[in-house]
Scaffold this motif. Structure first.
Motif, PDB file in Angstrom:
ATOM      1  N   ALA A   2     -36.304  19.132  28.554  1.00 15.79           N
ATOM      2  CA  ALA A   2     -36.590  19.916  27.360  1.00 15.79           C
ATOM      3  C   ALA A   2     -36.769  21.357  27.782  1.00 15.79           C
ATOM      4  CB  ALA A   2     -37.835  19.390  26.656  1.00 15.79           C
ATOM      5  N   VAL A   3     -35.680  22.052  28.030  1.00 13.26           N
ATOM      6  CA  VAL A   3     -35.718  23.391  28.571  1.00 13.26           C
ATOM      7  C   VAL A   3     -36.470  24.291  27.607  1.00 13.26           C
ATOM      8  CG1 VAL A   3     -34.336  25.327  29.351  1.00 13.26           C
ATOM      9  CG2 VAL A   3     -33.544  23.014  29.752  1.00 13.26           C
ATOM     10  N   GLY A   4     -37.451  25.017  28.146  1.00 13.55           N
ATOM     11  CA  GLY A   4     -38.247  25.888  27.312  1.00 13.55           C
ATOM     12  C   GLY A   4     -39.504  25.241  26.780  1.00 13.55           C
ATOM     13  N   GLY A   5     -39.719  23.962  27.111  1.00 14.10           N
ATOM     14  CA  GLY A   5     -40.951  23.294  26.725  1.00 14.10           C
ATOM     15  C   GLY A   5     -40.828  22.583  25.392  1.00 14.10           C
ATOM     16  N   PRO A   6     -41.921  21.902  24.973  1.00 12.61           N
ATOM     17  CA  PRO A   6     -41.913  21.149  23.738  1.00 12.61           C
ATOM     18  C   PRO A   6     -41.550  22.020  22.544  1.00 12.61           C
ATOM     19  CG  PRO A   6     -43.840  20.604  25.050  1.00 12.61           C
ATOM     20  CD  PRO A   6     -43.190  21.785  25.712  1.00 12.61           C
ATOM     21  N   ASP A  12     -31.649  20.513  25.032  1.00 10.29           N
ATOM     22  CA  ASP A  12     -32.689  19.811  25.777  1.00 10.29           C
ATOM     23  C   ASP A  12     -32.322  18.339  25.871  1.00 10.29           C
ATOM     24  OD1 ASP A  12     -33.046  19.000  23.202  1.00 10.29           O
ATOM     25  OD2 ASP A  12     -35.123  19.630  23.022  1.00 10.29           O
ATOM     26  N   GLY A  13     -33.310  17.515  26.208  1.00 11.81           N
ATOM     27  CA  GLY A  13     -33.043  16.089  26.315  1.00 11.81           C
ATOM     28  C   GLY A  13     -32.548  15.477  25.023  1.00 11.81           C
ATOM     29  N   ALA A  14     -33.082  15.936  23.899  1.00 13.06           N
ATOM     30  CA  ALA A  14     -32.642  15.413  22.608  1.00 13.06           C
ATOM     31  C   ALA A  14     -31.177  15.738  22.348  1.00 13.06           C
ATOM     32  CB  ALA A  14     -33.518  15.982  21.489  1.00 13.06           C
ATOM     33  N   THR A  15     -30.741  16.912  22.794  1.00  7.24           N
ATOM     34  CA  THR A  15     -29.335  17.286  22.633  1.00  7.24           C
ATOM     35  C   THR A  15     -28.435  16.338  23.403  1.00  7.24           C
ATOM     36  OG1 THR A  15     -30.063  19.596  22.519  1.00  7.24           O
ATOM     37  CG2 THR A  15     -27.706  19.194  22.789  1.00  7.24           C
ATOM     38  N   LEU A  16     -28.809  16.045  24.634  1.00 11.81           N
ATOM     39  CA  LEU A  16     -28.014  15.123  25.445  1.00 11.81           C
ATOM     40  C   LEU A  16     -28.017  13.719  24.861  1.00 11.81           C
ATOM     41  CD1 LEU A  16     -29.076  16.257  29.029  1.00 11.81           C
ATOM     42  CD2 LEU A  16     -26.933  16.756  27.847  1.00 11.81           C
ATOM     43  N   LEU A  17     -29.152  13.308  24.313  1.00 13.77           N
ATOM     44  CA  LEU A  17     -29.218  11.987  23.686  1.00 13.77           C
ATOM     45  C   LEU A  17     -28.339  11.929  22.443  1.00 13.77           C
ATOM     46  CD1 LEU A  17     -33.031  11.340  24.102  1.00 13.77           C
ATOM     47  CD2 LEU A  17     -31.204   9.961  25.111  1.00 13.77           C
ATOM     48  N   ALA A  18     -28.287  13.019  21.685  1.00 16.94           N
ATOM     49  CA  ALA A  18     -27.403  13.062  20.524  1.00 16.94           C
ATOM     50  C   ALA A  18     -25.944  12.941  20.950  1.00 16.94           C
ATOM     51  CB  ALA A  18     -27.628  14.359  19.740  1.00 16.94           C
ATOM     52  N   GLY A 123     -38.026  12.806  27.621  1.00 16.74           N
ATOM     53  CA  GLY A 123     -37.274  14.032  27.361  1.00 16.74           C
ATOM     54  C   GLY A 123     -37.346  14.543  25.945  1.00 16.74           C
ATOM     55  N   VAL A 124     -37.866  13.731  25.015  1.00 22.12           N
ATOM     56  CA  VAL A 124     -38.005  14.159  23.622  1.00 22.12           C
ATOM     57  C   VAL A 124     -39.475  14.461  23.394  1.00 22.12           C
ATOM     58  CG1 VAL A 124     -37.626  13.551  21.208  1.00 22.12           C
ATOM     59  CG2 VAL A 124     -36.062  12.708  22.960  1.00 22.12           C
ATOM     60  N   ARG A 125     -39.806  15.752  23.286  1.00 24.00           N
ATOM     61  CA  ARG A 125     -41.210  16.158  23.304  1.00 24.00           C
ATOM     62  C   ARG A 125     -41.738  16.651  21.971  1.00 24.00           C
ATOM     63  NH1 ARG A 125     -43.320  17.455  28.017  1.00 24.00           N
ATOM     64  NH2 ARG A 125     -45.219  16.949  26.894  1.00 24.00           N
ATOM     65  N   ALA A 126     -40.881  16.797  20.986  1.00 25.07           N
ATOM     66  CA  ALA A 126     -41.330  17.323  19.693  1.00 25.07           C
ATOM     67  C   ALA A 126     -40.761  16.464  18.566  1.00 25.07           C
ATOM     68  CB  ALA A 126     -40.893  18.776  19.531  1.00 25.07           C
ATOM     69  N   PRO A 127     -41.503  16.328  17.460  1.00 30.91           N
ATOM     70  CA  PRO A 127     -41.045  15.465  16.365  1.00 30.91           C
ATOM     71  C   PRO A 127     -39.683  15.848  15.817  1.00 30.91           C
ATOM     72  CG  PRO A 127     -43.352  16.015  16.081  1.00 30.91           C
ATOM     73  CD  PRO A 127     -42.857  16.862  17.218  1.00 30.91           C
ATOM     74  N   GLU A 128     -39.424  17.165  15.678  1.00 31.96           N
ATOM     75  CA  GLU A 128     -38.131  17.558  15.124  1.00 31.96           C
ATOM     76  C   GLU A 128     -36.982  17.222  16.061  1.00 31.96           C
ATOM     77  OE1 GLU A 128     -40.008  21.329  16.884  1.00 31.96           O
ATOM     78  OE2 GLU A 128     -40.637  19.608  15.682  1.00 31.96           O
ATOM     79  N   ARG A 129     -37.260  17.149  17.376  1.00 39.60           N
ATOM     80  CA  ARG A 129     -36.215  16.767  18.323  1.00 39.60           C
ATOM     81  C   ARG A 129     -35.931  15.261  18.240  1.00 39.60           C
ATOM     82  NH1 ARG A 129     -33.396  20.493  18.442  1.00 39.60           N
ATOM     83  NH2 ARG A 129     -32.431  19.993  20.451  1.00 39.60           N
ATOM     84  N   LEU A 130     -36.977  14.479  17.996  1.00 39.09           N
ATOM     85  CA  LEU A 130     -36.754  13.050  17.770  1.00 39.09           C
ATOM     86  C   LEU A 130     -35.983  12.844  16.482  1.00 39.09           C
ATOM     87  CD1 LEU A 130     -37.221  10.135  18.661  1.00 39.09           C
ATOM     88  CD2 LEU A 130     -39.408  10.178  17.452  1.00 39.09           C
TER      89      LEU A 130
END
Length: 446
Positions: A2-6, A12-18, A123-130
């Motif tokens: 999660a580049v740049g933090g939560p 970030d990790g959520a992008t790669l998971l998408a 790798g998913v640190r924030a609700p909006e990223r989930l």
């Protein structure tokens, strides 16, 4: 990751998971990479990359990847070590070259699954990223269902025209994307089998409804999510899968208990309207589904699933603890067990079968724990949805060899990881504006 933090808006990790979700569900399942000694899809490579990035991120403190204890993380490591032990015992004994190659292939897929779960959990640190990850799942499910609808209604198979440079059609299976049952087409969309399409759709439908209800509660446009939900429901129907209906029934039992009365009344009304539309658009389809259950006692597919139980137990008794090796019992050589519990007993023994059930239960319990810790209604509903959808593998494992279907398997591991991410956010008090949590809200701590 999660580049740049939560809460970072950059990749970030959520992008790669998408990207993984799109690769898993949009690219036809029969397309694998050229030039490799084993059949690996683009999604398999992305999952392995996720594990590599997770490992590298553990050596840094600036990439925003979560560290520390988490029940899902512990469950993932335990499951991985159990399966690695089963693999070790299998290769210690003699295995024919074909079975050894399949055991190696299963080990690679296991590593990718572990990477997928860890990347989601840590790798998913924030609700909006989930939200981003799960909304991508819903959109991908809608795309798969559009392909399936064209296959069923118009007999147009778009997957035959999806030619991607660097990929080839796998030679592992010769099944087509369009089959038949009771004189009706059974379709698979971009997935490998109609059963897989149906069960995947059953697991995604509740998320489409969740985002639709969430948007409505905030005064945001909800039509896009209702449209996706309807398309995915159509995909489930066109799969003509008994397993999908059983899975959806299990989900409904949980959600109707946890949902407010108004929500499930709206859902029931929408269901009636949807079934009416199916009656008009696809005559005979509802009757076929009814006969699947009404004539279950004499259904050939059910009789085939149950007649091999004694034989499976005899095979399991030959290697009762660690099994004969994951992936070594395959259809072209051995009798098929349309039951993942039996197949796990044969391939990975009692230890592997227990580990399979335990890792799913771990994700389910963790999701319910995250729900209990949250005061935000949208967070609570999402956690309940994840828990309900994780019942589907437990039910479906009794009706088909679930781990042989990469789409269902990937979605199951993704949701287990998502449960771990939700629990971590709940314990850390992480909220996000416009995401799962309300702006300015605060998730209660343990």
């Amino acid at each position: 990751m999660a580049v740049g933090g939560p809460g970072a808006r950059s990749a970030d990790g959520a992008t790669l998971l998408a990207l993984f979700v799109l690769a898993q569900f949009v690219i036809p399942a029969r397309l694998v990479l050229r030039g490799l000694p084993m059949s690996l899809t683009v999604a398999d490579i992305v999952a392995l990359l996720l594990l590599l990035l997770w490992l590298l991120a553990q050596f840094t403190t600036t990439l925003g990847v979560a560290k520390g204890r988490n029940p899902v993380r512990t469950g993932i490591f335990t499951y991985g070590m159990v399966m690695l032990t089963c693999y070790g015992f299998a290769v210690l004994a003699y295995l024919p070259s074909d079975e050894l190659n399949l055991a190696d292939h299963s080990l690679v897929l296991l590593v990718g699954a572990v990477g997928l779960m860890l990347a989601t959990c840590d790798g998913v640190r924030a609700p909006e990223r989930l939200d981003l990850v799960l909304k991508t799942v819903v959109v991908a499910g809608a795309i798969v269902s559009v392909v399936a609808s064209l296959q069923y209604l118009l007999n147009i198979d778009l997957t035959t025209h999806m030619v991607i440079p660097g990929l080839r059609h796998t030679s592992v299976t010769d099944t087509t994307a369009v089959m038949s049952r009771a004189d009706l087409r059974r379709v698979a969309g971009t997935l490998g089998h109609p059963i897989e399409l149906g069960v995947v759709c059953a697991m995604i439908i509740p998320f489409g409804a969740h985002f639709a209800f969430q948007a409505r509660s905030r005064g945001e446009p909800a039509l896009r999510w209702w449209l996706c939900t309807v398309l995915i429901a159509a995909g489930l129907m066109f799969s003509v899968s008994r397993s999908a209906v059983l899975g959806l029934a299990a989900i409904g039992c949980v959600l109707f208990v946890g949902w407010p009365v108004r929500r499930w009344l709206v859902t029931l009304a929408a269901l009636v309207a949807f079934l009416g539309a199916v009656k008009v658009a696809a005559p005979g389809l509802l009757g076929t589904f009814f006969s699947l259950f009404a004539n279950a006692a004499s259904d050939d597919s059910i009789l085939y699933r149950t007649h091999d139980y004694p034989f499976a137990m005899l095979e399991a008794a030959k290697h009762p603890i660690f099994g004969r090796g994951a992936g070594t019992w395959y259809a072209y050589k051995h009798q098929v067990f349309d039951n993942q519990y039996l197949l796990s007993l044969v391939e990975t023994g009692v230890v592997g079968a227990v580990a399979f059930v335990a890792v799913i239960l771990c994700g389910l319990v963790v999701a319910l724990r995250a729900r209990a810790l949250s005061a935000d209604e949208n967070v609570r509903n999402l956690a309940l949805t994840i828990a309900a959808c994780l019942l589907v593998p437990l039910v479906g494992a009794a009706t088909f060899d679930l781990l042989s279907y990469p789409g269902v398997t990937a979605l199951m591991f993704l949701l287990i990881g998502a449960a771990g991410a939700m629990l971590r956010m709940a314990r850390d008090g992480v909220t996000g504006g416009g995401g799962v949590g309300d702006a300015g809200g605060r998730v209660s701590r343990a």
